[in-house]
Design a protein around this motif. Structure first.
Motif, PDB file in Angstrom:
ATOM      1  N   ALA A  42       0.832  -1.204   0.000  1.00  0.00           N
ATOM      2  CA  ALA A  42       0.000   0.000   0.000  1.00  0.00           C
ATOM      3  C   ALA A  42       0.868   1.255   0.000  1.00  0.00           C
ATOM      4  N   VAL A  43       1.929   1.255   0.791  1.00  0.00           N
ATOM      5  CA  VAL A  43       2.821   2.417   0.841  1.00  0.00           C
ATOM      6  C   VAL A  43       3.523   2.591  -0.505  1.00  0.00           C
ATOM      7  N   THR A  44       3.963   1.503  -1.109  1.00  0.00           N
ATOM      8  CA  THR A  44       4.612   1.573  -2.413  1.00  0.00           C
ATOM      9  C   THR A  44       3.641   2.086  -3.477  1.00  0.00           C
ATOM     10  N   ALA A  45       2.413   1.595  -3.446  1.00  0.00           N
ATOM     11  CA  ALA A  45       1.418   2.054  -4.418  1.00  0.00           C
ATOM     12  C   ALA A  45       1.107   3.539  -4.225  1.00  0.00           C
ATOM     13  N   MET A  46       1.008   3.985  -2.969  1.00  0.00           N
ATOM     14  CA  MET A  46       0.759   5.401  -2.715  1.00  0.00           C
ATOM     15  C   MET A  46       1.930   6.256  -3.187  1.00  0.00           C
TER      16      MET A  46
END
Length: 117
Positions: free
Chosen positions: A67-71
């Motif tokens: 999720a952090v990478t996608a954000m």
């Protein structure tokens, strides 16, 4: 339709839904945050070390490096976050995941209430 084709269409639909959600998220965050968000992210990610720490902390809070990478990718795509800052945040997200796995592997149960607090 065969089960294999159903499986293929399900995977393609899931990927398309994920990409649409990522694009919509980055548009909304950029629209709502605007220049103020851009300035905050610029301050938080002014060096690679700070960016990696931000990625690790966000991963610890969200419990998902994906999720952090996608954000980070979405914010970099909309130029809210620099490419270098997004890369360092992604590295920090992976480091945060590794640290979380170490805590679980060493069975450090006494730190649970500390992190929750």
């Amino acid at each position: 339709m065969t089960p294999f084709l159903t499986w293929i269409f399900s995977i393609v639909a899931a990927i398309m839904l994920f990409l649409h959600g990522l694009a919509s998220f980055s548009e909304e965050v950029t629209r709502l945050g605007g220049e103020r968000l851009r300035e905050i992210l610029r301050k938080l990610t002014r060096t690679d070390v700070y960016s990696a720490i931000v990625g690790s902390v966000c991963t610890a809070l969200v419990q998902s490096s994906s999720a952090v990478t996608a954000m980070a990718m979405g914010l970099a795509h909309k130029h809210t976050l620099t490419d270098r800052g997004a890369f360092a945040v992604m590295i920090g997200a992976n480091v945060g995941t590794t640290l979380t796995a170490w805590l679980v592997a060493y069975k450090i149960v006494g730190l649970g209430p500390v992190f929750v607090t």
